[in-house]
Scaffold this active site. Structure first.
Site, PDB file in Angstrom:
ATOM      1  N   TYR A  97    -102.894 -33.836 -38.001  1.00 38.58           N
ATOM      2  CA  TYR A  97    -103.859 -33.909 -36.892  1.00 38.58           C
ATOM      3  C   TYR A  97    -105.252 -33.469 -37.331  1.00 38.58           C
ATOM      4  O   TYR A  97    -106.246 -34.063 -36.935  1.00 38.58           O
ATOM      5  CB  TYR A  97    -103.384 -33.071 -35.706  1.00 38.58           C
ATOM      6  CG  TYR A  97    -102.310 -33.749 -34.894  1.00 38.58           C
ATOM      7  CD1 TYR A  97    -102.610 -34.885 -34.131  1.00 38.58           C
ATOM      8  CD2 TYR A  97    -101.011 -33.289 -34.890  1.00 38.58           C
ATOM      9  CE1 TYR A  97    -101.632 -35.523 -33.390  1.00 38.58           C
ATOM     10  CE2 TYR A  97    -100.019 -33.925 -34.151  1.00 38.58           C
ATOM     11  CZ  TYR A  97    -100.338 -35.043 -33.399  1.00 38.58           C
ATOM     12  OH  TYR A  97     -99.370 -35.677 -32.673  1.00 38.58           O
ATOM     13  N   GLU A 198     -71.874 -25.705 -46.349  1.00 38.60           N
ATOM     14  CA  GLU A 198     -72.547 -26.820 -45.694  1.00 38.60           C
ATOM     15  C   GLU A 198     -72.741 -26.535 -44.204  1.00 38.60           C
ATOM     16  O   GLU A 198     -73.825 -26.740 -43.671  1.00 38.60           O
ATOM     17  CB  GLU A 198     -71.721 -28.111 -45.867  1.00 38.60           C
ATOM     18  CG  GLU A 198     -72.285 -29.313 -45.113  1.00 38.60           C
ATOM     19  CD  GLU A 198     -71.352 -30.530 -45.099  1.00 38.60           C
ATOM     20  OE1 GLU A 198     -70.296 -30.488 -45.742  1.00 38.60           O
ATOM     21  OE2 GLU A 198     -71.705 -31.519 -44.423  1.00 38.60           O
ATOM     22  N   ASP A 250     -67.532 -30.414 -46.512  1.00 38.26           N
ATOM     23  CA  ASP A 250     -66.466 -31.304 -46.074  1.00 38.26           C
ATOM     24  C   ASP A 250     -66.052 -32.207 -47.238  1.00 38.26           C
ATOM     25  O   ASP A 250     -66.838 -32.421 -48.173  1.00 38.26           O
ATOM     26  CB  ASP A 250     -66.967 -32.211 -44.936  1.00 38.26           C
ATOM     27  CG  ASP A 250     -67.049 -31.484 -43.595  1.00 38.26           C
ATOM     28  OD1 ASP A 250     -66.404 -30.444 -43.435  1.00 38.26           O
ATOM     29  OD2 ASP A 250     -67.779 -31.978 -42.712  1.00 38.26           O
TER      30      ASP A 250
END
Lengths: 369, 369
Positions: A97, A198, A250
Site C-alpha cells: 500500500y 506437522e 501424516d
C-alpha cells in the site's frame, strides 16, 4: 546472529548507491538481481539443499520492458530503508500500500497516460524477494512483518528485548515464534533432540502431557506447510546447538513434502535454503510402510486421491527423494494407494503415539532420510 | 475458573448413569440432548448474545432412526470418560479414530450386515458437541485438544502448571493461547483495554513496536475467524477483569462478521455463547464510513465482490446488526460497493495506524456497536 539495523541499512544503501553512481557518471543505470526462477534452482548434492544458481539478470532503466521493474525495485528499496531508519515494522502488505500510487506521464505521441506502480501484492512481494536475494538479507531481518504460525515448547532459554524467556515455563500454553527469529538470542538449550510436528492439535496434545519434559526434547509445530520463521528456528537449533531434528507428519505426500521442506528447502524459496533448510532432518513417520508395520486397522486407512498419486509421482523424481528408503516408500504408496493420519495410531490407545511410536522410532533409529 | 477432572468425570458419568438406570428398571433407554439446530437458536435481546433455545431431543435406543446416534453418544461418552480418568488429552481426531470400528450384526432376515460406528469426523465431532451441551462443559475442559490459533501479549500474568507466565516479557514473540484457556489462572491484569486484531501480521507489527506497552493494553489475535480458545480468553479478560474490548478488522463483511462473533457468538456455536461471547465488545474499525472519513486513496480501495454484497445483505437482517450505526455502515457498503484492508491506512505513513487511528478511535469514543 542477526545483523544490526545499521548494518542492514548500510547494505540496502549500497545497492542503491551503485545505481546513483551510474547516474552520476552519466551511464544508463541498471540493477543486478540474481534470477529466482526454477531454471536457476540447483540441487546441491553435497550440501543436500536446494539453492540458487549463479544466473543474474540486469534491470535496465533504458529498456522499456525492464523499466517498470527497475522503478519498482528502487521504490521498494526506498520504502524498506525508510522503515529501517525510522524503526518501523511494516508488513509485506503495508509495503504494497505504501508504494502503490498512480504514475501519470505522456507517451511518445504526447498522449497523457496513467500507470499504477503495482496492481497486486504478488508484484510487490516478488520485488521484496528480489531485494532479499540482491542484498543477502532475509526480509524478516529487514524488519518486514508477516504472519507467524510457529509455536515452541521445551528446555530452551531465549533472551529478547531484555527479557529471559524460558520455553519450559509456558504452562499449558507455548511460546509463539516471532516472524523474525534471528532477533532472538538463544542462550541455552538443554534437550536431546527437536521434534517437529506437522499438526498443531498433536503438538497441543503432547504439550498437555508434557512429552517434551519426559523425553527431554523441544517440541515445535509449523502448522502444516511451515512458514519461514518456523523453519529458521528449527535451523538455528540444529546449526547452533547441534540438535538432531525429527519430523512427524501424516502418511501422505503432503506430509512427506513438509518433511522435505524442513530438510532441503522449497523450490519457490530456494534462494533462502542456505538460511532455512536443515539438511540433517530425519523423518520418523508416519511412513507408508508403517501402515503394515504398525498394523493400522483397515478402517482407519484412507484411499489416496488422484492428486496424492500425481504428487507422489512427481516426488519420485525430485533429487532429494532419491534415497533407497524414500523410493521404497513412494513406490509402496503408489502401489497400495493408501494413506493414514498420525491420529490413526490412536487405534492402539491414546498414549501409543507418545509412549511407543515416537520413542521407538528414535531409539531404534527407524527414521528415513 | 475451570472444573476439576473429578467434577468433569462426575458430570459425564451422571449422563451415562441415567441411561444405566433406565436399563436396570427394564425401561427402553434414551438420552436427552438439547437441540443445536438453527431453529433452536435464539437471539437474546437483553443479554445481546445468540443462545440455545429450550428444545430437547430424545435419542431412543428402540427407535431404528435414533439407535445409531444413541450408540455413537454412549461410545463417545465412554471414550471421553476413559481419557479423563487416565489423564489423556486426545484431539477430536483421535476420538474419531479411537471410536471408529465396524459393527457386524444380522438383520431381521438373518443376513449378516456390517456398519461403521462413524464414517466421517463430522459425525464424531457433532456427537462431541452434543455431549458438551448435554453436560454443560466445554470440550476444552473435558481435555479434548484441537488447533489453537490465538496469541496474546501485554500486562497479563498467568499461573499454569506451577509456573508464572508474564505476557509482557515475551520479547518479540508472544504467548500462544492453549486450546483450553480455562485451565489458566489469570492472576493479574494491568491494562486499560484489550485490542483484538483480526490479522496476525498486524498483531506482529504492533508487538514489534510495543504498542501494548505504550498504550497500556493487551493485544490478542485470533488470526481471522477466531477459534474457541481465543474467544474464551477475550471473554475471560472482560468478565473477570472488566476490561473494555476493542476489535480491529478489515473493512469488509468478513471482518465485520468476525467482530460480531466475538461479541454475540456464532450461529453454529450458539450453545457456547454464554461462555464464549462477550456482549460489550466494541468495533473500532475499519468501518465502511472510514474510507471517506480517513481519506483513503482511491487506488487502495477494492471493489466488493458479489459474495461480499450477498453477505452484507444477510447481515443487514441479523438481529445483532440492527443498531442504527451498523445499519448505516452496511447500507453505505452496499451503496458504495467498496472495501479496504487495515493496511490501506499505511498510505498515511507506517505509524498512522498505531499513533493516530487506534488511539483516536478509542479516546474520541468513535466505536460502533
Amino acid at each position: 546472529m542477526s545483523l544490526s539495523d545499521k548494518e542492514i541499512i548500510k547494505r540496502l544503501e549500497a545497492l542503491a548507491a551503485k545505481v546513483a553512481a551510474q547516474v552520476m557518471r552519466g551511464r544508463p543505470p541498471y540493477i543486478e538481481i540474481p534470477v529466482r526462477s526454477f531454471s536457476n534452482t540447483i540441487w546441491d548434492e553435497k550440501r543436500k539443499i536446494l539453492r540458487l544458481g549463479p544466473a543474474k539478470a540486469r534491470r535496465e532503466f533504458l529498456d522499456s520492458k525492464e523499466v517498470k521493474k527497475f522503478m519498482q525495485t528502487l521504490l521498494m528499496l526506498s520504502l524498506i530503508v525508510t522503515a529501517r531508519r525510522e524503526g518501523d515494522y511494516p508488513t509485506i502488505r503495508d509495503l504494497y500500500y505504501m508504494g502503490k500510487h498512480t504514475i501519470t506521464y505522456r507517451d511518445i505521441n504526447g498522449r497523457p497516460r496513467k500507470e499504477e506502480t503495482w496492481n497486486e501484492q504478488r508484484e510487490s512481494n516478488s520485488i521484496i524477494e528480489d531485494i532479499e536475494v540482491a542484498v543477502g538479507i532475509l526480509r524478516e531481518d529487514m524488519g518486514i512483518m508477516h504472519d507467524a504460525k510457529g509455536k515452541m515448547v521445551g528446555n530452551v532459554i531465549i533472551r529478547s528485548k531484555g527479557h529471559i524467556i524460558d520455553c519450559s515455563k509456558m504452562g499449558i500454553g507455548a511460546y509463539a515464534i516471532p516472524p523474525n527469529p534471528d532477533r532472538l538470542e538463544i542462550i541455552k538449550v538443554e534437550a536431546d533432540y527437536v521434534l517437529v510436528i506437522e499438526k498443531d492439535a498433536i503438538f497441543e496434545r503432547l504439550n498437555q502431557e508434557e512429552f517434551w519434559k519426559r523425553e527431554n526434547c523441544v517440541l515445535i509445530t509449523g502448522k502444516g506447510q511451515p512458514d519461514r520463521a518456523t523453519r529458521r528456528m528449527v535451523r538455528r537449533l540444529w546449526e547452533e546447538f547441534g540438535l538432531p531434528i525429527y519430523v512427524l507428519t501424516d502418511a501422505d505426500p503432503y506430509g512427506w513434502y513438509i518433511y522435505s521442506v524442513y530438510r532441503s528447502g522449497s523450490i519457490s524459496l530456494s534462494y533462502e535454503s542456505e538460511k532455512l533448510a536443515c539438511p540433517e532432518v530425519r523423518f520418523i513417520g508416519v511412513a507408508a510402510s508403517d501402515i503394515e508395520a504398525y498394523k493400522i486397522p483397515k478402517n482407519y486407512v484412507i484411499i489416496a486421491t488422484d492428486r496424492d498419486l500425481k504428487r507422489a509421482n512427481e516426488m519420485m523424481k525430485y533429487p532429494w527423494f532419491q534415497s533407497e528408503a524414500w523410493q521404497h516408500e513412494l513406490k509402496l504408496f503408489l502401489k497400495r494407494k493408501e494413506k493414514v493420519e498420525i491420529e490413526a495410531l490412536s487405534g492402539h490407545g491414546f498414549k501409543f503415539l507418545s509412549n511407543v511410536y515416537i520413542p521407538e522410532k528414535i531409539e531404534k533409529r527407524l527414521w528415513i532420510i
